[in-house]
Each structure stands twice: as C-alpha cells, then as structure tokens.
Design a protein around this motif. Structure first.
Motif, PDB file in Angstrom:
ATOM      1  N   SER A  80      -4.825   2.050 -16.093  1.00  0.00           N
ATOM      2  CA  SER A  80      -6.462   1.529 -16.415  1.00  0.00           C
ATOM      3  C   SER A  80      -5.922   0.306 -14.841  1.00  0.00           C
ATOM      4  O   SER A  80      -4.867   0.288 -14.286  1.00  0.00           O
ATOM      5  N   PRO A  81      -7.634   0.443 -14.153  1.00  0.00           N
ATOM      6  CA  PRO A  81      -7.460  -0.054 -12.930  1.00  0.00           C
ATOM      7  C   PRO A  81      -7.116  -1.548 -12.947  1.00  0.00           C
ATOM      8  O   PRO A  81      -6.391  -2.622 -12.210  1.00  0.00           O
ATOM      9  N   SER A  82      -7.445  -1.891 -14.941  1.00  0.00           N
ATOM     10  CA  SER A  82      -6.762  -3.574 -14.302  1.00  0.00           C
ATOM     11  C   SER A  82      -6.035  -3.853 -14.867  1.00  0.00           C
ATOM     12  O   SER A  82      -5.297  -4.810 -14.779  1.00  0.00           O
ATOM     13  N   ARG A  83      -4.970  -2.878 -14.599  1.00  0.00           N
ATOM     14  CA  ARG A  83      -2.857  -2.669 -14.743  1.00  0.00           C
ATOM     15  C   ARG A  83      -2.741  -2.770 -13.243  1.00  0.00           C
ATOM     16  O   ARG A  83      -1.747  -3.153 -12.781  1.00  0.00           O
ATOM     17  N   ASP A 134      -1.492  -5.936 -10.957  1.00  0.00           N
ATOM     18  CA  ASP A 134       0.078  -6.249 -11.391  1.00  0.00           C
ATOM     19  C   ASP A 134       0.890  -5.176 -10.587  1.00  0.00           C
ATOM     20  O   ASP A 134       1.683  -6.383 -10.251  1.00  0.00           O
TER      21      ASP A 134
END
Length: 106
Positions: free
Chosen positions: A87-90, A93
């Motif tokens: 996922s691009p949201s991860r 991190d």
C-alpha cells in the motif's frame, strides 16, 4: 503535464503554509512556492548572471542534490523498494526506516 495536473496543486498548498519546493529548470512557470534556478541568457555562459543569481542557483542545486542522492541510495541499496507492491500509505514508513539504516535520516 502529469506533474502540473497531479503534483503541483498539492505543492501550492504546502507553499501557502510556508514550505517551498525545490525544482529543476524544467518547471519554469510552475507557480507560487516552486523555487528553481534562473536560466542563463541564451548563447551566454553562466557568468552572464549576476553574483547573487549564481549563488542562489548554486544553493538550489546543492540542496536538490542531497535529495537526489538519498533517492538514488534508496533505489540502489534497498532493492526491495524497486519492486514494492504494498500500500502507498505504508511505503513512507519503509523509506524512513531505510534512510535511518543508511544514516541519512536522524
């Protein structure tokens, strides 16, 4: 064209909040908050620019070089980032962790 449609509107919002964006000469006319080097006059050397403009250009290029170098290290040293499918949201991190391991991010 893709940057003007998708990326620049988000950068304008950041610039309005006091966070300028550094770009290369390809983004001339990009708009508010996009800082880029001044082009030298056509057919003349860089020396045709005044000392302040040359200094500003040098500072912008130097700061951009740090970001370019960090991105290159991430791509080359951390091969997983070249083939990432999460996922691009991860990804942020993972990128921060890789930078910490490389000693770039404090």
């Amino acid at each position: 064209t893709a940057a003007r449609i998708h990326a620049l509107p988000a950068l304008y919002k950041a610039a309005a909040g006091g966070l300028p964006t550094l770009a290369d000469k390809g983004y001339i006319g990009a708009g508010i908050g996009i800082l880029l080097p001044v082009r030298r006059p056509k057919g003349q050397s860089e020396q045709a620019l005044d000392a302040d403009t040359r200094t500003t250009n040098s500072l912008i290029r130097g700061i951009r070089a740090l970001g370019e170098r960090a991105a290159a290290e991430l791509k080359q040293r951390w091969r997983t980032l070249q083939h990432i499918t999460i996922s691009p949201s991860r990804i942020g991190d993972i990128a921060r962790a890789a930078l910490v391991l490389n000693g770039i991010w404090k």
